[in-house]
Design an enzyme around this catalytic site. Structure first.
Site, PDB file in Angstrom:
ATOM      1  N   GLU A  38      -9.621  -1.619   7.628  1.00 49.41           N
ATOM      2  CA  GLU A  38      -8.455  -1.786   8.484  1.00 49.41           C
ATOM      3  C   GLU A  38      -8.881  -1.925   9.941  1.00 49.41           C
ATOM      4  O   GLU A  38      -8.173  -2.495  10.748  1.00 49.41           O
ATOM      5  CB  GLU A  38      -7.594  -0.531   8.304  1.00 49.41           C
ATOM      6  CG  GLU A  38      -6.247  -0.567   8.942  1.00 49.41           C
ATOM      7  CD  GLU A  38      -5.396   0.574   8.399  1.00 49.41           C
ATOM      8  OE1 GLU A  38      -4.924   0.451   7.263  1.00 49.41           O
ATOM      9  OE2 GLU A  38      -5.235   1.584   9.093  1.00 49.41           O
ATOM     10  N   GLN A  50       0.855  -1.188   0.000  1.00 46.28           N
ATOM     11  CA  GLN A  50       0.000   0.000   0.000  1.00 46.28           C
ATOM     12  C   GLN A  50       0.888   1.234   0.000  1.00 46.28           C
ATOM     13  O   GLN A  50       1.548   1.525   0.995  1.00 46.28           O
ATOM     14  CB  GLN A  50      -0.858  -0.061   1.259  1.00 46.28           C
ATOM     15  CG  GLN A  50      -1.822   1.063   1.440  1.00 46.28           C
ATOM     16  CD  GLN A  50      -2.549   0.898   2.778  1.00 46.28           C
ATOM     17  OE1 GLN A  50      -2.856  -0.219   3.216  1.00 46.28           O
ATOM     18  NE2 GLN A  50      -2.802   1.996   3.447  1.00 46.28           N
ATOM     19  N   GLY A  51       0.959   1.925  -1.114  1.00 46.00           N
ATOM     20  CA  GLY A  51       1.856   3.071  -1.249  1.00 46.00           C
ATOM     21  C   GLY A  51       1.128   4.385  -1.099  1.00 46.00           C
ATOM     22  O   GLY A  51       0.703   4.994  -2.090  1.00 46.00           O
ATOM     23  N   SER A  80       1.988   6.861   1.998  1.00 47.47           N
ATOM     24  CA  SER A  80       2.856   7.861   2.627  1.00 47.47           C
ATOM     25  C   SER A  80       4.022   8.234   1.730  1.00 47.47           C
ATOM     26  O   SER A  80       4.538   7.406   0.978  1.00 47.47           O
ATOM     27  CB  SER A  80       3.408   7.318   3.944  1.00 47.47           C
ATOM     28  OG  SER A  80       2.364   6.918   4.777  1.00 47.47           O
ATOM     29  N   SER A 104       5.035  -0.918   3.645  1.00 49.07           N
ATOM     30  CA  SER A 104       5.244  -2.243   4.228  1.00 49.07           C
ATOM     31  C   SER A 104       5.237  -3.310   3.142  1.00 49.07           C
ATOM     32  O   SER A 104       4.365  -3.303   2.269  1.00 49.07           O
ATOM     33  CB  SER A 104       4.158  -2.554   5.262  1.00 49.07           C
ATOM     34  OG  SER A 104       4.230  -1.635   6.323  1.00 49.07           O
ATOM     35  N   GLU A 134      -2.362  11.241  17.572  1.00 55.36           N
ATOM     36  CA  GLU A 134      -2.822  12.642  17.589  1.00 55.36           C
ATOM     37  C   GLU A 134      -3.866  12.866  16.502  1.00 55.36           C
ATOM     38  O   GLU A 134      -4.872  13.553  16.732  1.00 55.36           O
ATOM     39  CB  GLU A 134      -1.633  13.600  17.386  1.00 55.36           C
ATOM     40  CG  GLU A 134      -0.721  13.713  18.597  1.00 55.36           C
ATOM     41  CD  GLU A 134       0.145  12.484  18.810  1.00 55.36           C
ATOM     42  OE1 GLU A 134       0.444  11.782  17.818  1.00 55.36           O
ATOM     43  OE2 GLU A 134       0.522  12.202  19.964  1.00 55.36           O
TER      44      GLU A 134
END
Ligand SMILES: Cc1cc2nc3c(=O)[nH]c(=O)nc-3n(C[C@H](O)[C@H](O)[C@H](O)COP(=O)(O)OP(=O)(O)OC[C@H]3O[C@@H](n4cnc5c(N)ncnc54)[C@H](O)[C@@H]3O)c2cc1C
Lengths: 376, 255
Positions: free
Chosen positions: A246, A128-129, A131, A165, A360
């Site tokens: 997820e 999963q690309g 970030s 990942s 956060e």
């Protein structure tokens, strides 16, 4: 192997019983205690192939992608049994739970029918690309670009992804790239073959020694037109739709894994501190109750939204408390033991408040969307 | 009971509580006998939200024990044993002087506590939500540095933390059926109410420390209800003792 979907109120129980019997007869335990990622990924593929061949891996998925149907809770039960027996590392086991529903919802049906069975059946890994070096929490600022190719036959993609990942093992990547204006609306999603010319994967070392993620460089990579997921500009919606996946079945797997760690802590002869152990259990119990309710809502046809940030916060907190407790009650083990188990688990738990949206960011969502506190 | 009936009942209960009338007018003993799983969460959560109180905890405990709904069973409280008086005027709970708690004489029946723990858990949940509602209103209304308090992330995160704790407790309460589940659910609810007290007090600043503002009444109530029938700390320890004894973690809920 029976062929009827395990539907109805008694379905889950029957599924669990038959699955347990099958797993008792077919030992899929990892051969050695190889904490390395190669070993984990190999073991994952082995378990998947066996479960796919025997049919277990097909329940809860629709026929269009090779599934045998039935409620998605069947997948949660399968993951729970896999986690309870330590057959596969839960993080990498759960990736299909995120990627497959996304493909079913957004890919052209023929593409999903062709490729998803390879992922479910353990033939391939995917990644999963999302970030990028400049876009973590602020994902909507991402700058990897996709432009229509000159011949009109697809897209050319350039940019860089990070923390991807399993990229080094992956055959394909669900990739977000900018096709339009700045902001959410200009983002599109693609299913990219990782062996395409122009892709370079550079694994990163991680803190816990299991080097699960990598940098991915894309230099003028050709992506065929049918690999666009949804329409141009659907990328943000796809990313948001992915979160509830997820946070339902995947979380159930992770929770099952954490229960098995608490059992291990007791079995390893930890200091019998009832306050600390009770607190660790209380946190696990709380997220287990919450997650069961979330999945019941999903099964009842409800749509999951920002309220799953509550699940995410509870789970990350439970995971970190559990491993903090392990470190406290098995003094010296995390630091000195020749066996990596507790060390790896402890260190990996530090990432629980970072991946999948940081602690956060989750609190920002709760404040804005659930407490309706207006803008910061 | 279908959702529409529940809403009706909730409205009726709220009106009764706010007006100060007794539950008997609503047919409380029959409701408790017929649908305890519905009416107990409704009533006790409302007690928390409205800041009112009734001696209904006695009935919940007696009903679960299969005893007639009269008298006052003994209620463990720290090392002490209390009773929740059905009437009378001189009480032994200086922290929350409204509550008709008295030290037990010693001849009161001891009863199983699980149902009472669930009821108190719902009450604590309501008290926590009452505090959160007060704090939320305040941070939206009050400005400092030329902007609403609600725009400061430090406060937003405190209130988010409170909400998460309350949601977790609600999930545990909803799932609680047996003794252990009830014990854990009350521990979660007590902890959530204390979290709410801490964060909401902070968000309210000086006004929340005055006797004229409502907050302190909920804070006091949360402390007393947490300690009643086992505090979060005591129950968490009891859960830990059980874990050590069993050597394996019970999975109390399943899909
Ligand atoms: C183990 C692991 C696996 C991962 N796997 C993948 C993967 O497979 N695919 C993928 O795409 N990504 C993956 N990620 C990346 C992950 O999604 C990001 O790390 C995450 O979104 C945070 O982004 P960042 O690291 O750039 O941190 P930043 O966004 O720079 O955040 C740094 C700190 O600032 C805080 N912060 C940022 N913005 C705000 C704000 N508005 N308010 C308050 N605080 C703020 C954050 O909470 C954090 O504490 C993975 C990460 C880890 C650790």
């Amino acid at each position: 192997m029976r062929n009827s979907p395990f539907t109805g109120p008694a379905g889950l129980g029957a599924f669990r019983r038959e699955l347990r019997d099958w797993l008792d007869e077919h030992d899929l335990s990892p051969a050695g205690d190889d904490g390395g990622l190669d070993g984990q990924v190999g073991q994952l593929a082995r378990v998947r192939r066996a479960l796919w061949a025997a049919g277990w891996m097909r329940y809860g998925w629709p026929a269009e992608v090779g599934g045998l149907g039935g409620p998605s809770a069947l997948r949660a039960v399968l993951g729970e049994e896999v986690a309870a027996r330590d057959l596969a590392e839960p993080g990498i086991w759960s990736m299909v739970e995120v990627l497959v529903p996304t493909l079913i919802d957004y890919a052209p049906p023929a593409l999903a029918a062709e490729l998803v069975p390879r992922l479910l059946g353990g033939e391939e890994q995917w990644c999963q690309g999302f970030s990028e070096p400049g876009s973590g929490s602020d994902l909507a600022s991402l700058s990897t670009r996709a432009v229509p190719s000159a011949d009109g036959e697809g897209w050319r993609v350039s940019g860089q992804k990070v923390w991807t990942s399993l990229a080094q093992y992956a055959a394909r990547c669900v990739l977000l790239a900018r096709t339009g204006s700045p902001g959410h609306a200009g983002i599109s999603a693609f299913l990219v073959d990782m062996d395409s010319p122009g892709i370079t994967v550079r694994p990163l070392r991680t803190m816990h020694g299991v080097d699960e993620f990598a940098e991915v460089f894309l230099d003028d990579v050709h992506v065929p037109a049918p690999r666009l997921l949804g329409a141009p500009g659907d990328g943000w919606r796809l990313a948001m739709d992915l979160l509830p996946h997820e946070r339902s079945t995947c979380f159930w797997h992770r929770i099952a894994h954490l229960y098995s760690r608490l059992d291990r802590l007791l079995a390893d002869g930890c200091e019998a501190d009832p306050d600390a152990l009770g607190a660790a259990w209380l946190d696990l119990h709380t997220i287990r109750c919450r997650s069961a309710a979330t999945q019941a809502r999903l099964a009842g046809g409800g749509r999951l939204g920002p309220e799953t940030s509550v699940d995410k916060i509870l789970l990350a907190g439970a995971e970190q408390r559990l491993f903090d407790t392990a470190r406290d009650l098995l003094p010296g083990t995390v630091e000195l033991s020749p066996h990596a188990g507790w060390r790896t688990g402890y260190l990996y738990s530090r990432a629980a408040t970072i991946y999948g949206g940081t602690a956060e960011i989750q609190r920002n969502i709760v404040a804005r969307r659930l407490l309706d506190l207006g803008k910061e | 009971m279908d959702p529409a009936e529940r809403t009706l009942l909730a409205d009726a209960l709220r009106k009764t509580l706010v007006s100060g009338a007794g539950l008997a007018d609503l047919g409380w003993p029959d409701m408790l006998a017929e649908e305890p799983e519905t009416v107990v969460p409704l009533l006790f959560r409302l007690l928390g939200e409205t800041g009112r109180h009734t001696p209904a905890l006695n009935d919940v405990l007696l009903h679960a024990a299969g005893l007639p709904l009269t008298g006052t069973p003994a209620l463990p409280f720290g090392g002490a044993r209390l009773v929740w008086l059905r009437d009378g005027s001189s009480y032994d709970s200086p922290l929350d002087p409204e509550l008709p708690l008295r030290h037990a004489r010693g001849d009161e029946p001891s009863v199983p506590l699980a149902a009472g723990r669930r009821a108190l858990g719902w009450w604590l949940l309501g008290t926590g939500h009452a505090m959160l509602a007060l704090a939320r209103r305040h941070v939206l209304d009050r400005e400092q540095f030329g902007r609403p308090l609600a725009s400061f992330q430090a406060l937003r995160h405190r209130l988010a933390e409170t909400y998460v704790a309350l949601e977790g407790a609600e999930a545990a309460l909803t799932a609680a059926t047996d003794d252990t589940g009830s014990l854990l659910a009350k521990a979660a609810a007590g902890r959530a109410a204390l979290t709410a007290a801490r964060h909401c007090q902070q968000a309210l600043g000086g006004i929340g420390f005055t006797a004229e503002h409502e907050l302190h009444r909920h804070v006091r109530r949360a402390l007393v209800l947490d300690a009643l029938l086992g505090s979060a700390r005591e129950l968490t320890r009891e859960a830990g003792v059980l874990l050590v004894r069993e050597g394996r973690t019970p999975r109390l809920v399943d899909l």
